[in-house]
Design a protein around this motif. Structure first.
Motif, PDB file in Angstrom:
ATOM      1  N   GLU A   1       0.890  -1.011  -0.001  1.00 22.59           N
ATOM      2  CA  GLU A   1       0.016   0.015   0.100  1.00 22.59           C
ATOM      3  C   GLU A   1       0.850   1.243   0.002  1.00 22.59           C
ATOM      4  OE1 GLU A   1      -3.577   0.829   2.939  1.00 22.59           O
ATOM      5  OE2 GLU A   1      -1.907   1.687   3.787  1.00 22.59           O
ATOM      6  N   ILE A   2       0.710   2.027  -0.850  1.00 22.02           N
ATOM      7  CA  ILE A   2       1.491   3.434  -1.035  1.00 22.02           C
ATOM      8  C   ILE A   2       0.425   4.498  -0.657  1.00 22.02           C
ATOM      9  CG2 ILE A   2       2.942   4.822  -2.293  1.00 22.02           C
ATOM     10  CD1 ILE A   2       3.762   1.962  -2.446  1.00 22.02           C
ATOM     11  N   GLN A   3       0.654   5.324   0.291  1.00 17.74           N
ATOM     12  CA  GLN A   3      -0.056   6.607   0.710  1.00 17.74           C
ATOM     13  C   GLN A   3       0.509   7.831   0.016  1.00 17.74           C
ATOM     14  OE1 GLN A   3      -0.997   6.655   4.797  1.00 17.74           O
ATOM     15  NE2 GLN A   3      -2.192   4.834   4.901  1.00 17.74           N
ATOM     16  N   GLY A   4      -0.319   8.824  -0.268  1.00 20.76           N
ATOM     17  CA  GLY A   4       0.313  10.296  -0.920  1.00 20.76           C
ATOM     18  C   GLY A   4       0.794  10.302  -2.055  1.00 20.76           C
ATOM     19  N   VAL A   5       0.001   9.404  -2.801  1.00 22.88           N
ATOM     20  CA  VAL A   5       0.231   9.392  -4.307  1.00 22.88           C
ATOM     21  C   VAL A   5      -0.360  10.377  -4.760  1.00 22.88           C
ATOM     22  CG1 VAL A   5       0.161   7.899  -6.299  1.00 22.88           C
ATOM     23  CG2 VAL A   5       0.527   6.644  -4.342  1.00 22.88           C
ATOM     24  N   GLU A   6       0.595  11.283  -5.825  1.00 23.82           N
ATOM     25  CA  GLU A   6       0.069  12.506  -6.816  1.00 23.82           C
ATOM     26  C   GLU A   6      -0.816  11.846  -7.744  1.00 23.82           C
ATOM     27  OE1 GLU A   6      -0.597  14.687  -4.990  1.00 23.82           O
ATOM     28  OE2 GLU A   6       0.838  14.694  -3.248  1.00 23.82           O
ATOM     29  N   PRO A   7      -1.524  12.690  -8.498  1.00 20.73           N
ATOM     30  CA  PRO A   7      -1.669  14.058  -8.180  1.00 20.73           C
ATOM     31  C   PRO A   7      -3.037  14.245  -7.204  1.00 20.73           C
ATOM     32  CG  PRO A   7      -2.892  13.448 -10.263  1.00 20.73           C
ATOM     33  CD  PRO A   7      -2.236  12.214  -9.849  1.00 20.73           C
ATOM     34  N   LYS A   8      -3.656  13.175  -6.688  1.00 20.13           N
ATOM     35  CA  LYS A   8      -4.749  13.303  -5.742  1.00 20.13           C
ATOM     36  C   LYS A   8      -4.477  13.039  -4.450  1.00 20.13           C
ATOM     37  CE  LYS A   8      -8.264  13.312  -9.083  1.00 20.13           C
ATOM     38  NZ  LYS A   8      -9.256  12.236  -9.853  1.00 20.13           N
ATOM     39  N   ASN A   9      -3.150  12.737  -3.883  1.00 16.04           N
ATOM     40  CA  ASN A   9      -2.870  12.587  -2.828  1.00 16.04           C
ATOM     41  C   ASN A   9      -3.501  10.920  -2.276  1.00 16.04           C
ATOM     42  OD1 ASN A   9      -1.416  12.631  -0.195  1.00 16.04           O
ATOM     43  ND2 ASN A   9      -3.095  13.899   0.597  1.00 16.04           N
ATOM     44  N   ALA A  10      -3.679  10.278  -3.053  1.00 27.14           N
ATOM     45  CA  ALA A  10      -4.442   9.011  -3.210  1.00 27.14           C
ATOM     46  C   ALA A  10      -3.594   8.007  -2.356  1.00 27.14           C
ATOM     47  CB  ALA A  10      -4.705   8.532  -4.375  1.00 27.14           C
ATOM     48  N   THR A  11      -4.308   6.857  -1.796  1.00 23.21           N
ATOM     49  CA  THR A  11      -3.857   5.758  -1.390  1.00 23.21           C
ATOM     50  C   THR A  11      -4.061   4.519  -2.352  1.00 23.21           C
ATOM     51  OG1 THR A  11      -4.485   6.315   0.913  1.00 23.21           O
ATOM     52  CG2 THR A  11      -4.082   4.055   0.615  1.00 23.21           C
TER      53      THR A  11
END
Ligand code: BT5
Length: 257
Positions: free
Chosen positions: A211-221
């Motif tokens: 799991e990766i958090q803070g994925v741009e562009p929408k700060n998604a998980t």
């Protein structure tokens, strides 16, 4: 290219604010490629994104000045330092302890964080390089790391696996130095691909669901299967079926082994 058996310039300190800051100061005064700063304690140890790196006595705090193959290859350097540190830990620790790299720049012992890497670009008119700092909890008491026991990647130190035996920091520094410059020479000769392969070989999360958090562009998980590094150090994630995406920045927060 640096010579075989390269002997870098080494600056050692009992106490510093931050080894990265000290090395930057030395680099501005003309310190050569490969210069190392080694401190036994830091009062202003820094992590990424302005975070704090807790740096009490007993830890290993080192920064090195390296040149990437070209300015856009600056992202290679923290991976190179991560592999050198992993090899050092494998030599120092009992064989049954699992040493694993965690994307992008941590090292885990049996799934807990023992080390972190901070990479900063350094540029003058004549020079483009990286100041790569690594902090390793070596003889640090685990109780000193209480504040960082957040799940799932809690903090640990080498000490927790040594049955009371201390690791000689100077000796560990010598081991790290040899591994680091062997790899750096190798990188100068062959490029990033073999470093990438070594990094992946030492990453126990490869092929696993993460799991990766803070994925741009929408700060998604985002969750998916970790397929490996991209050529620029991004994380290749298979999210559904055959579809892969490249993640350049974000926080790996969970791994299902
Ligand atoms: C890192 O940042 O992990 C990079 C740490 C780099 C430190 C070295 S020491 C030598 C050089 N000089 C410096 O000033 N810095 C470098 P990051 O991924 O942002 O992780 C920071 C987070 O790890 C913090 O927010 C805490 O939650 C946790 N943390 C802080 N100190 C820790 C420690 N000693 N052990 C384990 N976790 C820690």
């Amino acid at each position: 290219m640096i010579p075989l058996h390269f002997e870098p310039l080494v600056y050692q300190f009992d106490l510093l604010g931050s080894t990265n800051d000290k090395l930057k100061e030395l680099a501005l005064q003309g310190a050569p490629e490969g210069t190392l700063v080694f401190a036994k304690k830091q009062t202003k140890g820094r992590g990424r994104l302005g975070r704090v790196w807790h740096s009490p006595q007993g830890g290993f705090y080192v920064s090195v000045l390296l040149y990437p193959l070209s300015a856009k290859r600056i992202t290679d350097l923290p991976f190179l330092v991560g592999v050198a540190a992993t090899q050092t830990l494998q030599q120092v620790l009992p064989k049954m302890v699992e040493v694993s790299l965690k994307w992008p720049n941590d090292i885990l012992l049996n799934g807990k964080k023992v080390a972190g890497i901070l990479s900063e670009a350094f540029e003058t008119e004549k020079f483009f390089g990286g100041i790569i700092g690594i902090g390793i909890n070596v003889n640090t008491q685990v109780a000193e790391l209480d504040t960082f026991q957040t799940r799932p990647f809690q903090a640990t130190s080498i000490r927790a696996f040594m049955e009371g035996e201390e690791v000689a920091l100077d000796q560990m520094f010598e081991i790290f130095k040899v591994k680091l410059f062997n790899l750096y020479r190798f990188y100068q000769e062959k490029g990033f691909a073999p470093i990438q392969a070594l990094w992946e070989k030492n990453c126990k999360m490869l092929g696993k669901q993460i799991e990766i958090q803070g994925v741009e562009p929408k700060n998604a998980t985002v969750t998916g299967f970790f397929k490996g590094l991209s050529d620029r150090g991004g994380l290749m994630l298979e999210i559904s079926g055959q579809e892969q995406i490249e993640i350049i920045s974000g926080e790996l927060t969970c791994c299902w082994y």
